[in-house]
Design a protein around this motif. Structure first.
Motif, mmCIF file in Angstrom:
data_model
loop_
_atom_site.group_PDB
_atom_site.id
_atom_site.type_symbol
_atom_site.label_atom_id
_atom_site.label_comp_id
_atom_site.label_asym_id
_atom_site.label_seq_id
_atom_site.Cartn_x
_atom_site.Cartn_y
_atom_site.Cartn_z
ATOM 1 N N SER A 85 -7.286 -2.881 6.657
ATOM 2 C CA SER A 85 -7.234 -2.505 5.237
ATOM 3 C C SER A 85 -6.564 -3.571 4.378
ATOM 4 C CB SER A 85 -6.558 -1.145 5.064
ATOM 5 O OG SER A 85 -5.238 -1.142 5.577
ATOM 6 N N CYS A 86 -5.807 -4.480 4.999
ATOM 7 C CA CYS A 86 -5.195 -5.573 4.233
ATOM 8 C C CYS A 86 -6.233 -6.600 3.787
ATOM 9 C CB CYS A 86 -4.093 -6.259 5.030
ATOM 10 S SG CYS A 86 -4.650 -7.186 6.481
ATOM 11 N N GLN A 87 -7.422 -6.526 4.350
ATOM 12 C CA GLN A 87 -8.455 -7.506 4.042
ATOM 13 C C GLN A 87 -9.526 -6.962 3.102
ATOM 14 O OE1 GLN A 87 -8.163 -10.858 5.232
ATOM 15 N NE2 GLN A 87 -6.164 -9.851 5.433
ATOM 16 N N ILE A 88 -9.359 -5.741 2.633
ATOM 17 C CA ILE A 88 -10.326 -5.146 1.699
ATOM 18 C C ILE A 88 -9.692 -5.109 0.320
ATOM 19 C CG2 ILE A 88 -11.765 -3.156 1.145
ATOM 20 C CD1 ILE A 88 -11.528 -2.337 4.134
ATOM 21 N N LYS A 89 -10.182 -5.931 -0.575
ATOM 22 C CA LYS A 89 -9.687 -5.984 -1.963
ATOM 23 C C LYS A 89 -10.340 -4.869 -2.774
ATOM 24 C CE LYS A 89 -7.189 -9.843 -2.382
ATOM 25 N NZ LYS A 89 -5.818 -9.839 -2.739
ATOM 26 N N VAL A 90 -9.533 -4.196 -3.563
ATOM 27 C CA VAL A 90 -10.018 -3.117 -4.412
ATOM 28 C C VAL A 90 -10.707 -3.707 -5.641
ATOM 29 C CG1 VAL A 90 -9.358 -1.123 -5.817
ATOM 30 C CG2 VAL A 90 -8.200 -1.558 -3.636
ATOM 31 N N THR A 91 -11.918 -3.228 -5.886
ATOM 32 C CA THR A 91 -12.675 -3.578 -7.087
ATOM 33 C C THR A 91 -13.218 -2.285 -7.679
ATOM 34 O OG1 THR A 91 -14.786 -3.791 -5.927
ATOM 35 C CG2 THR A 91 -13.419 -5.791 -6.075
ATOM 36 N N ASP A 92 -13.687 -2.352 -8.909
ATOM 37 C CA ASP A 92 -14.300 -1.167 -9.519
ATOM 38 C C ASP A 92 -15.479 -0.676 -8.695
ATOM 39 O OD1 ASP A 92 -12.562 -0.841 -11.650
ATOM 40 O OD2 ASP A 92 -13.714 -2.151 -12.978
ATOM 41 N N GLU A 93 -16.153 -1.596 -8.004
ATOM 42 C CA GLU A 93 -17.300 -1.259 -7.168
ATOM 43 C C GLU A 93 -16.909 -0.350 -5.998
ATOM 44 O OE1 GLU A 93 -19.423 -4.444 -5.006
ATOM 45 O OE2 GLU A 93 -20.863 -4.305 -6.647
ATOM 46 N N LEU A 94 -15.633 -0.348 -5.638
ATOM 47 C CA LEU A 94 -15.165 0.473 -4.523
ATOM 48 C C LEU A 94 -14.623 1.832 -4.964
ATOM 49 C CD1 LEU A 94 -13.481 -2.129 -2.139
ATOM 50 C CD2 LEU A 94 -15.805 -1.205 -2.091
ATOM 51 N N ASP A 95 -14.853 2.201 -6.213
ATOM 52 C CA ASP A 95 -14.424 3.517 -6.694
ATOM 53 C C ASP A 95 -15.095 4.606 -5.859
ATOM 54 O OD1 ASP A 95 -13.225 5.490 -8.286
ATOM 55 O OD2 ASP A 95 -14.911 5.503 -9.692
ATOM 56 N N GLY A 96 -14.279 5.414 -5.179
ATOM 57 C CA GLY A 96 -14.789 6.474 -4.317
ATOM 58 C C GLY A 96 -14.766 6.120 -2.838
ATOM 59 N N LEU A 97 -14.288 4.917 -2.497
ATOM 60 C CA LEU A 97 -14.228 4.466 -1.108
ATOM 61 C C LEU A 97 -13.541 5.504 -0.229
ATOM 62 C CD1 LEU A 97 -14.460 2.211 1.089
ATOM 63 C CD2 LEU A 97 -12.236 1.398 0.273
ATOM 64 N N VAL A 98 -14.105 5.704 0.966
ATOM 65 C CA VAL A 98 -13.524 6.619 1.947
ATOM 66 C C VAL A 98 -13.229 5.830 3.216
ATOM 67 C CG1 VAL A 98 -13.910 8.680 3.368
ATOM 68 C CG2 VAL A 98 -14.805 8.582 1.023
ATOM 69 N N VAL A 99 -11.972 5.904 3.674
ATOM 70 C CA VAL A 99 -11.583 5.294 4.941
ATOM 71 C C VAL A 99 -10.865 6.316 5.788
ATOM 72 C CG1 VAL A 99 -11.440 2.935 4.009
ATOM 73 C CG2 VAL A 99 -9.400 4.350 4.040
ATOM 74 N N ARG A 100 -11.019 6.183 7.097
ATOM 75 C CA ARG A 100 -10.361 7.076 8.034
ATOM 76 C C ARG A 100 -9.315 6.296 8.829
ATOM 77 N NH1 ARG A 100 -12.628 11.993 8.801
ATOM 78 N NH2 ARG A 100 -14.525 12.342 7.622
ATOM 79 N N ILE A 101 -8.205 6.953 9.082
ATOM 80 C CA ILE A 101 -7.109 6.326 9.814
ATOM 81 C C ILE A 101 -7.207 6.796 11.277
ATOM 82 C CG2 ILE A 101 -4.607 6.122 9.994
ATOM 83 C CD1 ILE A 101 -4.621 6.794 6.907
ATOM 84 N N PRO A 102 -7.211 5.852 12.211
ATOM 85 C CA PRO A 102 -7.354 6.222 13.628
ATOM 86 C C PRO A 102 -6.212 7.088 14.145
ATOM 87 C CG PRO A 102 -7.601 3.844 13.316
ATOM 88 C CD PRO A 102 -7.108 4.410 12.017
ATOM 89 N N GLU A 103 -6.527 7.932 15.112
ATOM 90 C CA GLU A 103 -5.520 8.789 15.724
ATOM 91 C C GLU A 103 -4.401 7.972 16.348
ATOM 92 O OE1 GLU A 103 -5.106 12.482 18.894
ATOM 93 O OE2 GLU A 103 -7.032 11.486 18.670
ATOM 94 N N SER A 104 -4.728 6.795 16.864
ATOM 95 C CA SER A 104 -3.725 5.950 17.521
ATOM 96 C C SER A 104 -2.645 5.486 16.554
ATOM 97 C CB SER A 104 -4.403 4.738 18.147
ATOM 98 O OG SER A 104 -5.072 3.969 17.171
ATOM 99 N N GLN A 105 -2.852 5.630 15.255
ATOM 100 C CA GLN A 105 -1.860 5.222 14.264
ATOM 101 C C GLN A 105 -1.133 6.419 13.652
ATOM 102 O OE1 GLN A 105 -4.518 1.405 13.097
ATOM 103 N NE2 GLN A 105 -3.574 2.429 11.403
ATOM 104 N N ALA A 106 -1.260 7.562 14.292
ATOM 105 C CA ALA A 106 -0.602 8.777 13.781
ATOM 106 C C ALA A 106 0.891 8.716 13.977
ATOM 107 C CB ALA A 106 -1.159 10.004 14.470
#
Length: 106
Positions: A85-106
């Motif tokens: 996620s550190c490599q994904i820059k937020v732009t207006d085009e990403l409005d509504g982006l959905v990401v899931r966090i792995p169980e291993s990072q709980a």
């Protein structure tokens, strides 16, 4: 402001507003989203901000670069949806982006 939805392994959903130009990781940290540790502070050197990009958003977030691909080798349970996620820059085009966090990072 673009909105990003983070979904944890237990299906808890966090809908947050992101500042354009920030990263998906920075936005998660700023908003207290659990599971995004970012131990390296966004330097693409630890894989503790691993997320799964929702299939509908894969094209808009793009492919991982060579350095990110190398770091994804260290991410637990990485697959074709995996990004740092550190490599994904937020732009207006990403409005509504959905990401899931792995169980291993709980």
């Amino acid at each position: 402001m673009p909105k990003i939805t983070y979904i944890t392994f237990d299906e808890t959903q966090y809908d947050v507003e992101a500042k354009e130009g920030a990263t998906v990781m920075e936005t998660a940290i700023k908003n207290g989203v659990p599971g995004i540790e970012a131990e390296c502070g966004g330097a693409c050197s630890c894989a503790t901000c691993h997320v799964y990009v929702d299939e509908a958003w894969a094209e808009k977030t793009g492919e991982p670069g060579a350095m990110e691909e190398d770091m994804l080798d260290f991410a637990q349970d990485a697959d074709e949806r995996s990004r740092l996620s550190c490599q994904i820059k937020v732009t207006d085009e990403l409005d509504g982006l959905v990401v899931r966090i792995p169980e291993s990072q709980a």
